[in-house]
Design a protein around this motif. Structure first.
Motif, PDB file in Angstrom:
ATOM      1  N   ALA A   1      19.286 107.406  55.650  1.00 59.94           N
ATOM      2  CA  ALA A   1      18.772 106.054  55.889  1.00 59.94           C
ATOM      3  C   ALA A   1      17.283 105.997  55.580  1.00 59.94           C
ATOM      4  O   ALA A   1      16.523 106.886  55.947  1.00 59.94           O
ATOM      5  N   GLY A   2      16.879 104.967  54.871  1.00 61.82           N
ATOM      6  CA  GLY A   2      15.473 104.765  54.563  1.00 61.82           C
ATOM      7  C   GLY A   2      15.031 105.314  53.220  1.00 61.82           C
ATOM      8  O   GLY A   2      13.895 105.074  52.805  1.00 61.82           O
ATOM      9  N   VAL A   3      15.900 106.062  52.531  1.00 61.29           N
ATOM     10  CA  VAL A   3      15.517 106.586  51.222  1.00 61.29           C
ATOM     11  C   VAL A   3      15.856 105.559  50.144  1.00 61.29           C
ATOM     12  O   VAL A   3      16.792 104.769  50.274  1.00 61.29           O
ATOM     13  N   ASP A   4      15.096 105.589  49.064  1.00 64.88           N
ATOM     14  CA  ASP A   4      15.350 104.687  47.938  1.00 64.88           C
ATOM     15  C   ASP A   4      16.277 105.323  46.915  1.00 64.88           C
ATOM     16  O   ASP A   4      17.186 104.680  46.390  1.00 64.88           O
ATOM     17  N   SER A   5      16.044 106.613  46.620  1.00 67.68           N
ATOM     18  CA  SER A   5      16.849 107.349  45.652  1.00 67.68           C
ATOM     19  C   SER A   5      17.350 108.637  46.283  1.00 67.68           C
ATOM     20  O   SER A   5      16.634 109.290  47.047  1.00 67.68           O
ATOM     21  N   LEU A   6      18.556 109.019  45.907  1.00 72.54           N
ATOM     22  CA  LEU A   6      19.194 110.198  46.487  1.00 72.54           C
ATOM     23  C   LEU A   6      19.681 111.097  45.355  1.00 72.54           C
ATOM     24  O   LEU A   6      20.324 110.623  44.415  1.00 72.54           O
ATOM     25  N   VAL A   7      19.360 112.387  45.428  1.00 76.98           N
ATOM     26  CA  VAL A   7      19.816 113.367  44.445  1.00 76.98           C
ATOM     27  C   VAL A   7      20.758 114.334  45.144  1.00 76.98           C
ATOM     28  O   VAL A   7      20.376 114.990  46.123  1.00 76.98           O
ATOM     29  N   VAL A   8      21.999 114.411  44.670  1.00 78.66           N
ATOM     30  CA  VAL A   8      23.035 115.233  45.301  1.00 78.66           C
ATOM     31  C   VAL A   8      23.247 116.488  44.468  1.00 78.66           C
ATOM     32  O   VAL A   8      23.754 116.421  43.346  1.00 78.66           O
ATOM     33  N   CYS A   9      22.855 117.640  45.022  1.00 78.73           N
ATOM     34  CA  CYS A   9      22.978 118.916  44.311  1.00 78.73           C
ATOM     35  C   CYS A   9      23.931 119.878  45.014  1.00 78.73           C
ATOM     36  O   CYS A   9      23.921 121.074  44.732  1.00 78.73           O
ATOM     37  N   SER A  10      24.722 119.380  45.938  1.00 75.17           N
ATOM     38  CA  SER A  10      25.652 120.256  46.661  1.00 75.17           C
ATOM     39  C   SER A  10      26.724 120.773  45.712  1.00 75.17           C
ATOM     40  O   SER A  10      27.104 120.110  44.754  1.00 75.17           O
ATOM     41  N   GLY A  11      27.195 121.968  45.993  1.00 76.00           N
ATOM     42  CA  GLY A  11      28.239 122.565  45.162  1.00 76.00           C
ATOM     43  C   GLY A  11      28.571 123.943  45.675  1.00 76.00           C
ATOM     44  O   GLY A  11      27.891 124.480  46.558  1.00 76.00           O
ATOM     45  N   THR A  12      29.614 124.536  45.120  1.00 78.17           N
ATOM     46  CA  THR A  12      30.007 125.881  45.506  1.00 78.17           C
ATOM     47  C   THR A  12      30.421 126.643  44.260  1.00 78.17           C
ATOM     48  O   THR A  12      30.354 126.110  43.149  1.00 78.17           O
TER      49      THR A  12
END
Length: 340
Positions: A17-28
């Motif tokens: 909450a409150g972020v403008d941009s989100l970078v998703v780097c999760s992985g396995t």
């Protein structure tokens, strides 16, 4: 917060909450390892698929509230997601990692359509460089990017596009998806490292501008160029490339080379056709190459027709890579240009 357990801690929605941009780097890891956990709780299905679904759901929840909206989400995926039934990606997908990534990508795109945020799906080649966390050959051999600090990009996940991508370069690409603004709106693309110096910001700008242009197969920018001599060389190259034996393996589709009807234009057309066993010829499409005015100077631009053709035609990548290879030789050695 934990992408595979969205209720953990303060909760996934509260964490973003409150972020403008989100970078998703999760992985396995693609193959079973201790990273999967004792009971497989961090396997591909749980992280690359359900984890991304959980993030997308959390973004929708945030955007449905009264606070600031998340305007953009960039997702780190993998080259081969759209080719997971073909070699060598079928091996990488033996335990379902590319299936999981494909489902995660689809969930993010669907959430973006429902909630109105922009997305970028980034598909790097095989990851190299520190930290060596994957149990693969890149880790075993400690492969670094070395002199390959440039980058090559392609829309989607096209046939024939493969190679390594350093973790350093991958981080830079993801950062660019945030700062490039409209150039990365609802875009999915692949990239690999290539020989060359690190990209300047102007190079990044041009690369993402090219990715956002429709049905563009090639763009080569020149600072300066003897256009008349270049035109003669291009005709000579087009006349000989399909009959010289320089293309190996043989092209999967027959190709005919034509030239502009207007003598003032410099370029050629690659016409892809299919031929039945009875000899019936059917046009598949074409790539039109023209020398135009670019951002810095002359630019050789290739556009696919029809314009709806996003993926390369069979054999297109092979021909255009050979064109770039031969062109690099002549521009670095003026004596090889055709003479008047």
């Amino acid at each position: 917060a934990d992408v595979s357990r969205p209720e953990y801690g303060v909760g996934l929605a509260a964490a973003i909450a409150g972020v403008d941009s989100l970078v998703v780097c999760s992985g396995t890891t693609a193959f079973p390892s201790d990273k999967w956990g004792k009971n497989g709780e961090n396997g591909p299905k749980q992280v690359d698929e359900q984890g991304v679904i959980n993030v997308a759901t959390a973004v929708e929840a945030v955007n449905g509230g009264s606070g600031p909206r998340v305007s953009r989400v960039s997702l780190l995926s993998s080259i081969g997601v759209q080719r997971r039934g073909a070699f060598p990606f079928v091996i990488l997908n033996a335990f379902g990692v590319l299936d999981a990534k494909a489902n995660g990508e689809a969930a993010l795109k669907q959430a973006a359509e429902r909630s109105g945020f922009k997305f970028a799906v980034v598909r790097p080649g095989r990851l190299t460089g520190e930290p060596f966390t994957n149990p693969d050959f890149a880790t075993l051999l400690k492969i670094e990017e070395g002199s390959k600090q440039g980058a090559s990009f392609a829309k989607g996940d096209p046939d024939g596009f493969a190679g390594d991508a350093s973790r350093r370069q991958t981080a830079l690409v993801l950062a660019q998806t945030v700062v490039q603004d409209e150039a990365t709106d609802n875009l999915d693309f692949s990239f690999i490292n290539k020989e060359g110096p690190p990209l300047a910001q102007s190079d990044w700008d041009e690369a993402f501008a090219a990715l956002s242009r429709p049905a563009e197969a090639l763009r080569l920018e020149f600072d300066s160029l003897d256009e008349e001599r270049f035109g003669r060389w291009l005709v000579s190259w087009g006349n000989g490339i399909l009959s010289s034996g320089a293309l190996f393996p043989p092209l999967p589709l027959p190709v005919r080379v034509d030239y502009p009807d207007n003598d003032t234009e410099i370029g050629l057309q690659l016409n892809f056709v299919s031929v039945t066993v009875t000899g019936e010829v059917t046009p598949v499409g074409r790539v039109v190459l023209r020398l135009v005015e670019g951002r810095k100077g002359p630019a050789l631009v290739g556009k696919r027709e029809p314009a709806t053709q996003e993926r390369p035609f069979p054999g297109e990548t092979q021909i255009l890579e050979k064109l770039q290879e031969d062109l690099q030789l002549v521009v670095s050695n003026e004596a090889t240009w055709p003479r008047s």
